[in-house]
Design an enzyme around this catalytic site. Structure first.
Site, PDB file in Angstrom:
ATOM      1  CG  HIS A  97      -7.744   7.166  -5.157  1.00  0.00           C
ATOM      2  ND1 HIS A  97      -7.688   6.492  -3.957  1.00  0.00           N
ATOM      3  CD2 HIS A  97      -6.491   7.126  -5.673  1.00  0.00           C
ATOM      4  CE1 HIS A  97      -6.455   6.078  -3.755  1.00  0.00           C
ATOM      5  NE2 HIS A  97      -5.707   6.450  -4.775  1.00  0.00           N
ATOM      6  CB  SER A 120      -0.956   0.009   1.191  1.00  0.00           C
ATOM      7  OG  SER A 120      -2.048  -0.850   0.950  1.00  0.00           O
TER       8      SER A 120
END
Length: 425
Positions: free
Chosen positions: A316, A187
């Site tokens: 997003h 991430s």
């Protein structure tokens, strides 16, 4: 006789004509000799302004109507390859729609779609070799689709069940595949970039006919890791393709607020990296650019920076609402007139290799497969809870053993408070 006396004797015996001729052969070097830069002198001070620099052009092959603009740039791919490109993009798009809705229904915790960026995934993946090592960010699912990652593998990962290769330890869309040479996604932004450069340096030392492709967004390029990666790639001459997906937004921050200057491509020459900017919605342009980049990095053992210009049509992620920072009309233009799937479809129609009925059947079959797999994946057990302590160290250290024992005792005491039936063993 000393060197000084010897020189004086020669000069005393030499004629003025000879001395003049000797000194005329000595040239004064008026160019800078500083080790830090190669340049030239000027006699008046001058600021070099960003507006004076010529922007790096955007390479494209087909227009929005699917017409080849320069026949010399036609990659002349076979009908089978073009159809695979199209169907892989359609598969990714269809799977995205269903998994996005799955998250909205509360069936998975998180999801990120790839709308509008399918061509940058599939076009670049098609130009690479299967043995090339991929470091992705979190919007490169199309690269895995091209390489053969199965629908079941995508969905099992998003559901984090026993058949998830990551054993449920990652967020959804954080895929990885050792078999397909795709390093598991993490991430934090840009951490994969210096890792990819290091891997490329190791590959170079082994003299392998292999390169590394590292994908990242223009938002990630603002991280310190990106600048470290650029510099190490250049100074260590690493065979790595640094592939930037510039989709216009870093979550809610538009690119105009992220940086000044000539985008991400403008940084390449500044770091000493060969660079090309490409239309990321043009699958043939992406293919040609990536193929050129791969040939260059393997021949020269040097990096290449590719900036693929595109537009993030979707939010997003499922944690974002893009209507708060851009208009619906703007998104619709990119979702219709400028969509990479529509662009390739127009090309295929012009070549007589598109069959509407066959493609509708393909989409319906993909939908059925995805829905069927979701039904199967959500019924599978979660991995054994003890696995959260494993796979970090080769030998589990004592402090983790103590924590695992403590949790085991806690669960034994409060079995009714936990859904143990949903976990393996």
């Amino acid at each position: 006789m000393s060197l000084m006396r010897f020189t004086n004797t020669l000069l005393a015996k030499a004629s003025y004509h000879r001395i003049g001729r000797f000194f005329s052969t000595i040239k004064t070097n008026h160019e800078p000799q500083f080790p830090g830069a190669t340049s030239h002198y000027i006699e008046t001070p001058k600021l070099t302004m960003p507006t004076e620099m010529t922007p790096i052009p955007i390479y494209r092959v087909i227009d929005s109507a699917g017409a080849i603009l320069d026949s010399s740039q036609d990659p002349n791919l076979s009908k089978e390859i073009i159809q695979k490109m199209f169907r892989d993009m359609v598969l990714l798009n269809t799977m995205d729609k269903i998994l996005y809705e799955s998250q909205r229904q509360g069936r998975i915790s998180f999801y990120m779609t790839n709308y509008g960026e399918e061509a940058s995934h599939i076009g670049s993946a098609a130009a690479l070799e299967q043995r090339d090592l991929i470091y992705g960010q979190y919007r490169e699912a199309g690269v895995l689709v091209w390489r053969g990652f199965k629908i079941s593998q995508f969905i099992d990962q998003c559901y984090g069940n026993v058949d998830d290769a990551g054993r449920g330890k990652q967020m959804p869309v954080h895929y990885g595949s050792k078999e397909l040479n795709f390093v598991t996604i993490s991430s934090p932004l840009a951490t994969q970039m210096p890792q990819a450069v290091g891997a490329a340096y190791a590959i170079k030392r082994k003299n392998n006919d292999t390169c590394v492709a590292c994908y990242f967004g223009e938002g990630a390029a603002s991280e310190g890791d990106a600048h470290a990666a650029f510099n190490f790639a250049a100074t260590l001459d690493c065979p790595v393709i640094l592939f930037c997906r510039n989709n216009g937004f870093a979550i809610s921050t538009p690119s105009c607020e992220q940086y000044k200057g000539d985008g991400i491509a403008g940084r390449g020459p500044a770091y000493g990296i060969a660079t090309i900017r490409v239309d990321g919605t043009d699958i043939f342009a992406v293919y040609n650019a990536t193929k050129l980049a791969r040939e260059y990095v393997l021949k020269n053992n040097k990096p290449v920076l590719i900036e693929a210009m595109s537009y993030r049509i979707s939010h997003h992620s499922t944690s974002d609402d893009s209507s708060a920072y851009r208009s619906a009309d703007e998104v619709e233009i990119w979702n219709s007139e400028r969509h990479p799937i529509s662009r390739l479809k127009n090309y295929m129609i012009s070549k007589g290799i598109f069959n509407e009925s066959e493609e509708n059947t393909f989409v319906n079959n993909v939908r059925k497969k995805v829905l069927k797999q979701i039904s199967e994946s959500e019924k599978k057990l979660k991995p054994n809870w003890k696995e959260m302590f494993e796979d970090v160290y080769h030998d589990m250290p004592n402090h983790l053993k103590e924590q695992m024992k403590e949790l085991e005792e806690h669960i034994a005491t409060h079995r009714d408070a936990y859904p143990l039936k949903n976990f393996k063993n």
